[in-house]
Design an enzyme around this catalytic site. Sequence first.
Site, PDB file in Angstrom:
ATOM      1  N   LEU A 163     -23.202  14.116 -20.113  1.00  0.00           N
ATOM      2  CA  LEU A 163     -22.142  14.972 -19.584  1.00  0.00           C
ATOM      3  C   LEU A 163     -20.914  14.094 -19.364  1.00  0.00           C
ATOM      4  CD1 LEU A 163     -21.075  17.626 -18.366  1.00  0.00           C
ATOM      5  CD2 LEU A 163     -22.060  16.947 -16.194  1.00  0.00           C
ATOM      6  N   THR A 164     -20.071  14.067 -20.372  1.00  0.00           N
ATOM      7  CA  THR A 164     -18.839  13.279 -20.268  1.00  0.00           C
ATOM      8  C   THR A 164     -17.744  14.219 -19.786  1.00  0.00           C
ATOM      9  OG1 THR A 164     -19.552  11.916 -22.097  1.00  0.00           O
ATOM     10  CG2 THR A 164     -17.214  11.861 -21.583  1.00  0.00           C
TER      11      THR A 164
ATOM     12  N   TYR B 179     -33.874  -4.631 -18.023  1.00  0.00           N
ATOM     13  CA  TYR B 179     -32.830  -4.486 -19.039  1.00  0.00           C
ATOM     14  C   TYR B 179     -33.438  -4.871 -20.382  1.00  0.00           C
ATOM     15  CZ  TYR B 179     -28.723  -5.364 -21.872  1.00  0.00           C
ATOM     16  OH  TYR B 179     -27.803  -5.338 -22.879  1.00  0.00           O
TER      17      TYR B 179
ATOM     18  N   HIS C  99     -17.101   0.338   0.169  1.00  0.00           N
ATOM     19  CA  HIS C  99     -17.197   1.266  -0.966  1.00  0.00           C
ATOM     20  C   HIS C  99     -18.649   1.421  -1.458  1.00  0.00           C
ATOM     21  CE1 HIS C  99     -12.955   0.974  -0.778  1.00  0.00           C
ATOM     22  NE2 HIS C  99     -12.769  -0.002  -1.645  1.00  0.00           N
TER      23      HIS C  99
ATOM     24  N   LEU D 290       0.841  -1.200   0.000  1.00  0.00           N
ATOM     25  CA  LEU D 290       0.000   0.000   0.000  1.00  0.00           C
ATOM     26  C   LEU D 290       0.875   1.248   0.000  1.00  0.00           C
ATOM     27  CD1 LEU D 290      -2.873   1.266   0.261  1.00  0.00           C
ATOM     28  CD2 LEU D 290      -2.560   1.179   2.735  1.00  0.00           C
TER      29      LEU D 290
HETATM   30  P1  NDP Z   1     -27.133  -0.630 -21.502  1.00  0.00           P
HETATM   31  O1  NDP Z   1     -28.612  -0.547 -21.673  1.00  0.00           O
HETATM   32  O2  NDP Z   1     -26.330  -1.196 -22.579  1.00  0.00           O
HETATM   33  O3  NDP Z   1     -26.793  -1.388 -20.162  1.00  0.00           O
HETATM   34  C1  NDP Z   1     -27.495  -1.090 -19.023  1.00  0.00           C
HETATM   35  C2  NDP Z   1     -27.130  -2.001 -17.868  1.00  0.00           C
HETATM   36  O4  NDP Z   1     -27.531  -3.318 -18.076  1.00  0.00           O
HETATM   37  C3  NDP Z   1     -25.688  -2.108 -17.518  1.00  0.00           C
HETATM   38  O5  NDP Z   1     -25.662  -2.017 -16.091  1.00  0.00           O
HETATM   39  C4  NDP Z   1     -25.254  -3.511 -17.996  1.00  0.00           C
HETATM   40  O6  NDP Z   1     -24.054  -3.987 -17.490  1.00  0.00           O
HETATM   41  C5  NDP Z   1     -26.518  -4.254 -17.692  1.00  0.00           C
HETATM   42  N1  NDP Z   1     -26.765  -5.438 -18.493  1.00  0.00           N
HETATM   43  C6  NDP Z   1     -26.170  -5.851 -19.631  1.00  0.00           C
HETATM   44  N2  NDP Z   1     -26.703  -7.036 -20.033  1.00  0.00           N
HETATM   45  C7  NDP Z   1     -27.665  -7.328 -19.136  1.00  0.00           C
HETATM   46  C8  NDP Z   1     -28.581  -8.420 -18.997  1.00  0.00           C
HETATM   47  N3  NDP Z   1     -28.590  -9.398 -19.876  1.00  0.00           N
HETATM   48  N4  NDP Z   1     -29.439  -8.402 -17.949  1.00  0.00           N
HETATM   49  C9  NDP Z   1     -29.409  -7.404 -17.059  1.00  0.00           C
HETATM   50  N5  NDP Z   1     -28.574  -6.366 -17.129  1.00  0.00           N
HETATM   51  C10 NDP Z   1     -27.718  -6.330 -18.161  1.00  0.00           C
HETATM   52  O7  NDP Z   1     -26.711   0.874 -21.231  1.00  0.00           O
HETATM   53  P2  NDP Z   1     -25.408   1.533 -20.679  1.00  0.00           P
HETATM   54  O8  NDP Z   1     -25.850   2.632 -19.818  1.00  0.00           O
HETATM   55  O9  NDP Z   1     -24.524   0.533 -20.084  1.00  0.00           O
HETATM   56  O10 NDP Z   1     -24.755   2.182 -21.986  1.00  0.00           O
HETATM   57  C11 NDP Z   1     -24.152   1.399 -23.010  1.00  0.00           C
HETATM   58  C12 NDP Z   1     -22.725   1.843 -23.260  1.00  0.00           C
HETATM   59  O11 NDP Z   1     -22.690   3.195 -23.657  1.00  0.00           O
HETATM   60  C13 NDP Z   1     -21.886   1.730 -22.001  1.00  0.00           C
HETATM   61  O12 NDP Z   1     -20.639   1.237 -22.351  1.00  0.00           O
HETATM   62  C14 NDP Z   1     -21.773   3.156 -21.537  1.00  0.00           C
HETATM   63  O13 NDP Z   1     -20.605   3.404 -20.831  1.00  0.00           O
HETATM   64  C15 NDP Z   1     -21.778   3.913 -22.869  1.00  0.00           C
HETATM   65  N6  NDP Z   1     -22.220   5.284 -22.655  1.00  0.00           N
HETATM   66  C16 NDP Z   1     -21.269   6.179 -22.359  1.00  0.00           C
HETATM   67  C17 NDP Z   1     -21.595   7.483 -22.141  1.00  0.00           C
HETATM   68  C18 NDP Z   1     -20.505   8.424 -21.818  1.00  0.00           C
HETATM   69  O14 NDP Z   1     -19.337   8.067 -21.767  1.00  0.00           O
HETATM   70  N7  NDP Z   1     -20.816   9.653 -21.548  1.00  0.00           N
HETATM   71  C19 NDP Z   1     -22.959   7.981 -22.228  1.00  0.00           C
HETATM   72  C20 NDP Z   1     -23.897   6.947 -22.526  1.00  0.00           C
HETATM   73  C21 NDP Z   1     -23.521   5.647 -22.735  1.00  0.00           C
HETATM   74  P3  NDP Z   1     -23.647  -4.857 -16.179  1.00  0.00           P
HETATM   75  O15 NDP Z   1     -24.811  -5.462 -15.513  1.00  0.00           O
HETATM   76  O16 NDP Z   1     -22.762  -5.889 -16.732  1.00  0.00           O
HETATM   77  O17 NDP Z   1     -22.917  -3.901 -15.282  1.00  0.00           O
HETATM   78  C1  BG6 Z   2      -9.746  -1.786  -2.760  1.00  0.00           C
HETATM   79  C2  BG6 Z   2      -9.948  -3.265  -2.805  1.00  0.00           C
HETATM   80  O1  BG6 Z   2     -10.367  -1.237  -1.634  1.00  0.00           O
HETATM   81  O2  BG6 Z   2     -10.294  -1.208  -3.942  1.00  0.00           O
HETATM   82  C3  BG6 Z   2      -9.354  -3.873  -4.049  1.00  0.00           C
HETATM   83  O3  BG6 Z   2      -9.347  -3.843  -1.654  1.00  0.00           O
HETATM   84  C4  BG6 Z   2      -9.859  -3.159  -5.281  1.00  0.00           C
HETATM   85  O4  BG6 Z   2      -9.672  -5.251  -4.129  1.00  0.00           O
HETATM   86  C5  BG6 Z   2      -9.694  -1.664  -5.134  1.00  0.00           C
HETATM   87  O5  BG6 Z   2      -9.118  -3.623  -6.397  1.00  0.00           O
HETATM   88  C6  BG6 Z   2     -10.344  -0.929  -6.291  1.00  0.00           C
HETATM   89  O6  BG6 Z   2     -10.051   0.430  -6.200  1.00  0.00           O
HETATM   90  P1  BG6 Z   2     -10.145   1.348  -7.492  1.00  0.00           P
HETATM   91  O7  BG6 Z   2      -9.908   2.709  -6.985  1.00  0.00           O
HETATM   92  O8  BG6 Z   2      -9.097   0.862  -8.437  1.00  0.00           O
HETATM   93  O9  BG6 Z   2     -11.506   1.128  -8.065  1.00  0.00           O
END
Ligand code: NDP
Ligand code: BG6
Length: 541
Positions: A449-450, A530, A290, A70
Site C-alpha cells: 500500500l504505497t 536479515y 520520536h 525554528l
Molecule cells: P530489505 O530486506 O532489503 O531490508 C530489510 C531491512 O534490513 C532494512 O531495515 C535494512 O536497512 C536492513 N539491512 C540492510 N542490510 C542489512 C544487514 N547487512 N544486516 C541487517 N540489516 C540490514 O527490505 P526492505 O523492506 O528494506 O525493502 C527493500 C527496498 O524496497 C526498500 O528500499 C523499500 O523501501 C522498497 N520497498 C518499497 C515499497 C513501497 O514503496 N511501497 C514496498 C516494498 C519495498 P537499515 O538497517 O539500513 O535500515
Molecule cells: C528533530 C531533530 O526533532 O527532528 C532533528 O532535532 C531532526 O535533529 C529532525 O533532523 C527530523 O525531523 P523530520 O521530520 O525531518 O524527520
Amino acid sequence: MSAFFKLCLLIGAVRAFDSVTNATTDAKNSEICLALYRKSLKSKDMDHDGTHFDGQYPHVFIILGASGDLARKKIYPTLWWLYRDNLLPAKTFFFGYARSKTSIEEIKTKCEPYMKVKPNEASRYQEFWTLNHYLSGQYNNRTDFEKLNQEISQFEKGPIANRLFYLALPPSVFEDVTIHIKNTSMAPKGWTRIIIEKPFGRDFDSSQKLSDHLATLFSETQIYRIDHYLGKEMVQNLMTLRFGNRIFGPTWNRDNIASIQISFKEPFGTQGRGGYFDEFGIIRDIMQNHLLQILTLVAMEKPATCHPDDIRNEKVKVLKSIKPLELNDVVLGQYVGDPQKEGEAKLGYLDDPTVPKDSITPTYALSVLRINNERWDGVPFILKCGKALNERKAEVRIQFEDVPGDIFDGKPKRNELVIRVQPGEALYVKLMVKTPGMAFDMEETELDLTYGSRYSHVKLPDAYERLILDVFCGSQMHFVRADELSEAWRIFTPLLHQIEQERVKPIPYTYGSRGPKEADELLLNNNFTYTGSYKWYKPSL
Ligand code: NDP
Ligand code: BG6
C-alpha cells in the site's frame, strides 16, 4: 464513521481545494474541512478546559523566539499554510517576540525560502503578513512582557479572545518566559495555551524540574508538548491499523512477533547545528522522544476510548513496563568523514567547528528495549537512529516468527510488516507466494500500500500543520503528557549518565554508510533476521 476516517476525508478535502483555483470554492472547502476536523476531535477530546474551537472570536498566536531558526523554518511557514487554507479562526493575529531589534519585514524576508508560496497565492500571502506584528523585548524582563500584553490586547475586541504562546526558545529561558507569561500575559477573557518544544530537560531530574515549574503556573490541559513525529501521517495511522483491523490484533504479540525495529536515518550530518547537537546527542535528539513515542503506539494495549487521556494512559502503562536501558543493550556511533567523497560527506562530526575536538557525543545509536508485560515479554524492541547515514528513512519494521513445522525445506523467509513513515508513506507486508508459473517453487513478494499511488489525490499535511491546528481545537491527543515524559526519561537517564561519566567512546562509522557493523550484530542477537534476498520491483505507474 471513525474519527480517523473523518481525518482522511479532511486530508482529501485539503487536496481537493488545493487544486481548485476559485477562491470561493476554496473557502467553502476549507470550512467543510475544518468542520470535519473539529468533529473528528470533538467526540473524544473536547471540554478539557471547558472551551472549544471558538471560530468567531479573536485568537492571538504569539511566537516567542520569532527571530530564530525554528520560527523561520517551521512555525511561520506552518501558520501561513494554515492561514492560506482557511483553517484558522477568521480573526487570528500573529505576534512575534524576541530580543532582536528586527521587524516583521525582516522576518518575512528570512522566512521566504521556507514558505512555498505559489504564484497564484501572492495576494493571500501579503494578507497573511499584514496580520503579523513584532515586538522586541527581553525574556527576563517583566516590563517588556507587560508591553507585549498591551499590544496583544489591541487585537482582542469583543467578549472572548484566546491566546496561544509558542515557545520557540532555548530551554535556558523557559522558566523566565513562562513566569512572565503567567504574571503578565494570560488571556484575560479566553483560554491560554502554551506550546513547548523539546528538549524537555536533559535527564530525569532536569525534566522533572521543568515539569514541576510548569505545573505551578499552568494546568496540564494548557500545556502542549510537541513531538512532531506524533503529527506524521503514518504515526497517526498506527492506532487505526492496529485497532481498526481484525487481521493484525490476534498476531500482535510475543507468540507471533520475533522483533520490532523502529528506525530513523538521515543522510546528512549536523550541518552547522553541531553546537546544539553536541549538548544533547542522538539519544536525546531522536530516540528518547520520536522513537519512543512510536514504540508506545506500537506496543500499547487498546485504549478504552479514543479520548486523549485514555490513549495517553495506555502509553504510560507501556513505558512503565520498560526497565531502564543498560549499556550492553546499546551500540553507539559517531560519524567520520569519507575521504572518497566531496563536500559535507568528506567531513566527520569532529570536523564541525562548533563541536569540541574530543566530543564523545553519539550521532548514531541502536538500543534494545524490553517490555515486561504479558503481550511482549521476550520480544526485543530495537530503536535505531543516526545522522550521516546512507539514506533518509523512518520506519517501523515488525518481523514475524519463522513458520513452525516447516514443510518447504527452510525456504520461507520471515514475514515483515513495514510501516514507512518517510519518505513516501507506505505500508507493506513481505510474504511468500508460489512462484507464478509452472514451477512449484516459492518466492518473496509484498502486499503493497504505497500512499503515493493509492492516495495520489490526497495532499498530506505537514506534521506541524496538524499539531498547531490541534492546539487551536484544544485536542491534546497528539501531545506528550507530563507523566509520559518522566517515564521516558526514567528509561534513558541511567544510560545517558553512564555514557557521560565513563566517557563511553562511540564507534566510528563512515559518513554515508549504514552505521557501525556492531549494530547489525546486536540486531542478529535480538531475533532480527536479515537475509538480503528480498527484491522490490517498483511498479510502473
Ligand atoms: P530489505 O530486506 O532489503 O531490508 C530489510 C531491512 O534490513 C532494512 O531495515 C535494512 O536497512 C536492513 N539491512 C540492510 N542490510 C542489512 C544487514 N547487512 N544486516 C541487517 N540489516 C540490514 O527490505 P526492505 O523492506 O528494506 O525493502 C527493500 C527496498 O524496497 C526498500 O528500499 C523499500 O523501501 C522498497 N520497498 C518499497 C515499497 C513501497 O514503496 N511501497 C514496498 C516494498 C519495498 P537499515 O538497517 O539500513 O535500515
Ligand atoms: C528533530 C531533530 O526533532 O527532528 C532533528 O532535532 C531532526 O535533529 C529532525 O533532523 C527530523 O525531523 P523530520 O521530520 O525531518 O524527520
